[in-house]
Enzyme design. Structure first.
Site, mmCIF file in Angstrom:
data_model
loop_
_atom_site.group_PDB
_atom_site.id
_atom_site.type_symbol
_atom_site.label_atom_id
_atom_site.label_comp_id
_atom_site.label_asym_id
_atom_site.label_seq_id
_atom_site.Cartn_x
_atom_site.Cartn_y
_atom_site.Cartn_z
ATOM 1 N N ARG A 102 2.375 -10.193 7.068
ATOM 2 C CA ARG A 102 3.745 -10.070 7.591
ATOM 3 C C ARG A 102 3.853 -9.340 8.925
ATOM 4 O O ARG A 102 4.942 -9.203 9.462
ATOM 5 C CB ARG A 102 4.631 -9.386 6.557
ATOM 6 C CG ARG A 102 4.854 -10.278 5.370
ATOM 7 C CD ARG A 102 5.883 -9.706 4.451
ATOM 8 N NE ARG A 102 5.767 -10.357 3.161
ATOM 9 C CZ ARG A 102 6.334 -9.922 2.053
ATOM 10 N NH1 ARG A 102 7.035 -8.824 2.078
ATOM 11 N NH2 ARG A 102 6.189 -10.560 0.942
ATOM 12 N N PRO A 135 0.810 -1.209 0.000
ATOM 13 C CA PRO A 135 0.000 0.000 0.000
ATOM 14 C C PRO A 135 0.854 1.275 0.000
ATOM 15 O O PRO A 135 1.647 1.496 0.906
ATOM 16 C CB PRO A 135 -0.813 -0.099 1.294
ATOM 17 C CG PRO A 135 -0.464 -1.378 1.933
ATOM 18 C CD PRO A 135 0.616 -2.028 1.176
ATOM 19 N N GLU A 136 0.691 2.064 -1.039
ATOM 20 C CA GLU A 136 1.293 3.392 -1.100
ATOM 21 C C GLU A 136 0.128 4.377 -1.099
ATOM 22 O O GLU A 136 -1.001 3.980 -0.820
ATOM 23 C CB GLU A 136 2.166 3.516 -2.359
ATOM 24 C CG GLU A 136 3.254 2.434 -2.407
ATOM 25 C CD GLU A 136 4.153 2.511 -3.637
ATOM 26 O OE1 GLU A 136 4.347 3.623 -4.168
ATOM 27 O OE2 GLU A 136 4.665 1.465 -4.056
#
Length: 296
Positions: A113, A2-3
């Site tokens: 993660r 996600p940016e």
DNA sequence: AGGTGGACCCGAACGC
DNA sequence: TGCGTTCGGGTCCACC
């Protein structure tokens, strides 16, 4: 990963579901998410709060509460949020937190993660926290070539490293930096402080264009990212360079090259994005279509 | 001082 | 086929 475009898409989709709602119950399953605080303590503090706004700054999602407190959510690599009507939440081994709203719906946080973070800040802590870490908001009018030039002046780091630094521009990550530099026709290894005025203008414009294209297509779903309703973004189909080594450049046909910059995979067109400015020549600076390389 | 690279984390892709 | 190894990437932090 996600940016800005992915986080903004999540914000837009979640905003109407969240604003005005009260957090009825909160479960935090992964201590990492709220470290160094205790999950039960953070959950207890959140319960009963009413949401007054859902905002974004860089890659941070900001849930503002009536009390003035704010929950700062950072998705890092694999975090995502899902909103589901009462009882329709499917099982998920990677779910790290669930918030039940006062209309019976659930907001679930998933993170394979486990790099993502939730920080509950007091009203007075929020601005200083963000100011310390984040530079320009690239889609605002205040982000101009002139201001970017000031920020890059004297910096010898590669332009790609400088743009990945959130204190330069907030919200760019590995994907959209490569896409923006391709659009701007600037080599990722160019020392940031050596960019000329015309190049700075192109980089500024290209950052805005690349990010807007991402928002318009609801982000890029490569692996983990999806919108809060479970949908996929479509920007991954529009990448010009990211992950495309060997494919022909959309502008000149030269095979896209992959190198390593600031520890990151970096894709660029070795013909359109020159490290050295080309000497003036009587012929066209771009290869003609008839001379373009073929695909490999 | 400012830039670089490792740690954190884990699933997928890769190599033998 | 199966198992071990490598990769990747946002941010922080140690190191040069």
């Amino acid at each position: 990963m996600p940016e800005l475009p992915e986080v903004e898409t999540i914000r837009q989709k979640l905003e109407p579901r969240l604003v005005g709602r009260r957090l009825e119950s909160v479960e935090i399953h992964d201590p990492r998410l709220v470290r160094p605080f205790e999950p039960v303590a953070v959950a207890a503090e959140l319960e009963g709060e009413r949401v007054v706004a859902l905002e974004r700054r860089g890659k941070y999602l900001i849930v503002r509460f009536e009390s003035g407190k704010a929950l700062l959510i950072h998705l890092r690599m694999t975090g995502s949020l899902r909103h589901a009507p009462n009882g329709t939440l499917a099982d998920d081994p990677h779910r790290r937190a669930v918030v039940k709203l006062d209309d019976g719906s659930d907001v679930a946080y998933r993170d394979v993660r486990r790099f993502g973070t939730w920080q509950l800040l007091e009203a007075a802590e929020l601005e200083p926290y963000l100011e310390e870490r984040l530079g320009f908001e690239p889609l605002e009018r205040t982000f101009t070539a002139r201001r970017l030039a000031q920020r890059l002046e004297g910096r010898r780091a590669p332009i790609k490293a400088a743009l990945l630094d959130q204190r330069t521009v907030a919200g760019l990550g590995n994907i959209y930096v490569d896409e923006a530099l391709w659009r701007a026709q600037v080599h990722p290894l160019r020392p940031a402080g050596t960019l000329q005025a015309d190049e700075l203008a192109r980089v500024t414009r290209s950052i805005k264009d690349a990010l807007r294209a991402g928002v318009k297509r609801q982000g890029a779903s490569l692996r983990d990212y999806s919108t809060p309703d479970g949908g996929r973004g479509r920007m991954q189909d529009r990448f010009r360079v990211y992950g495309r080594e060997g494919h022909p450049c959309a502008r000149c046909g030269t095979p896209i090259d992959k190198i390593r910059t600031a520890g990151r995979g970096t894709w660029y067109c070795p013909s359109c994005q020159r490290l050295e400015r080309q000497a003036a020549s009587s012929s066209s600076s771009r290869p003609s279509r008839s001379r373009r390389h073929s695909s490999v």
